[in-house]
Design a protein around this motif. Structure first.
Motif, short mmCIF file in Angstrom:
data_model
loop_
_atom_site.label_atom_id
_atom_site.label_comp_id
_atom_site.label_asym_id
_atom_site.label_seq_id
_atom_site.Cartn_x
_atom_site.Cartn_y
_atom_site.Cartn_z
N PHE A 172 0.61 -1.34 0.10
CA PHE A 172 0.52 -0.62 0.05
C PHE A 172 0.84 1.21 0.38
N GLY A 173 2.01 1.21 0.48
CA GLY A 173 2.85 2.23 -0.14
C GLY A 173 4.58 1.91 -0.25
N VAL A 174 5.50 3.53 -0.62
CA VAL A 174 6.98 2.94 -1.24
C VAL A 174 7.12 4.38 0.14
N LYS A 175 8.02 4.26 0.95
CA LYS A 175 9.13 5.44 1.16
C LYS A 175 10.80 5.39 -0.09
N GLY A 176 10.27 6.23 -0.51
CA GLY A 176 11.26 6.63 -1.64
C GLY A 176 13.53 6.74 -1.06
N ASN A 177 13.43 6.66 -1.42
CA ASN A 177 15.31 7.40 -1.55
C ASN A 177 16.07 8.09 -2.68
N ASP A 178 16.83 8.33 -2.52
CA ASP A 178 17.45 9.22 -3.93
C ASP A 178 17.53 8.88 -4.78
N TYR A 179 16.87 7.54 -5.64
CA TYR A 179 16.76 7.61 -6.64
C TYR A 179 15.13 7.11 -7.05
N ALA A 180 15.51 7.72 -8.09
CA ALA A 180 14.16 7.68 -8.87
C ALA A 180 13.68 6.54 -9.29
N THR A 181 12.17 6.12 -8.62
CA THR A 181 11.84 4.81 -8.42
C THR A 181 10.69 5.08 -9.21
N GLU A 182 10.12 3.17 -9.57
CA GLU A 182 9.28 3.30 -10.26
C GLU A 182 8.71 1.74 -10.00
N VAL A 183 7.58 1.59 -9.36
CA VAL A 183 7.18 0.19 -8.81
C VAL A 183 6.14 -0.22 -9.75
N ASP A 184 6.00 -1.67 -10.46
CA ASP A 184 5.06 -2.03 -11.39
C ASP A 184 4.32 -3.00 -10.47
#
Length: 165
Positions: free
Chosen positions: A113-125
Motif C-alpha cells: 500500500f505504500g513505498v518510501k523512496g530514497n535518493d533514486y527515481a523509482t518506479e514500482v510495477d
C-alpha cells in the motif's frame, strides 16, 4: 663430442618419456599417465540473474525475490539510512538498498500500500487480478501505491522495482 653425446642422451630420454606417456604407461614409479591439457576445457560461468538464496528468504520473510541486476538488494531496515521501504499488510515493512546508477528487481510482495523512496527515481510495477499499474515513487517521501491509491481499494502485488539516478 661431449655436447653431442649429452644432446643424444637427452633426446633419447625425452623420446622414452613421450612414448611411455602416449601409451598410457607411467613415466616413473607411482606416476599417473600424462593427459593433454586441451582435453579438459574449463566450464563456463553463466549468470542467470536469479536472486541468491530466494528460497530461504521466502521461508523467513514471506516475500518472493525472483531476478535482478544486483543493484537492488534486500536490506535490514535498521541497518542504514537511505533505504527504499516497501509497506505491505502481509509483511509489514521490507527494505532494499539500491547501488550504482540504476537497478531492477522482479519480486512478489502481496498487499502493498505504500513505498518510501530514497535518493533514486523509482518506479514500482504492481498487479491486481489481470490489471497492471505502474507508480512513480517520490524521492525520500512516502508515496501511496496499490490499494491506498486505488479508488476501489483492491489488493495489489508488487512485481517489479526499477530505480535510477
Amino acid at each position: 663430442m661431449r655436447t653431442l653425446t649429452a644432446c643424444a642422451a637427452a633426446g633419447a630420454l625425452a623420446w622414452l618419456v613421450t612414448a611411455g606417456a602416449q601409451a598410457g604407461t607411467p613415466a616413473g614409479k607411482g606416476a599417473a599417465p600424462v593427459e593433454a591439457a586441451a582435453d579438459e576445457a574449463p566450464g563456463y560461468a553463466v549468470e542467470d540473474f536469479d536472486y541468491p538464496q530466494a528460497d530461504k528468504i521466502l521461508a523467513e520473510e514471506g516475500i518472493t525475490l525472483k531476478r535482478g541486476d544486483g543493484h537492488i538488494v534486500l536490506a535490514d531496515c535498521g541497518s542504514q539510512s537511505g533505504l527504499l521501504e516497501i509497506y505491505s499488510r502481509s509483511t509489514d515493512k521490507v527494505c532494499f538498498r539500491v547501488t550504482g546508477t540504476s537497478g531492477r528487481l522482479t519480486l512478489e510482495i502481496p498487499a502493498v500500500f505504500g513505498v518510501k523512496g530514497n535518493d533514486y527515481a523509482t518506479e514500482v510495477d504492481m498487479t491486481t487480478g489481470d490489471e497492471q499499474k505502474s507508480f512513480d515513487v517520490d524521492p525520500n517521501t512516502f508515496t501511496a501505491v496499490g490499494e491506498s491509491a486505488d479508488d476501489e481499494g483492491r489488493d495489489f502485488m508488487l512485481v517489479e522495482i526499477s530505480s535510477s539516478k
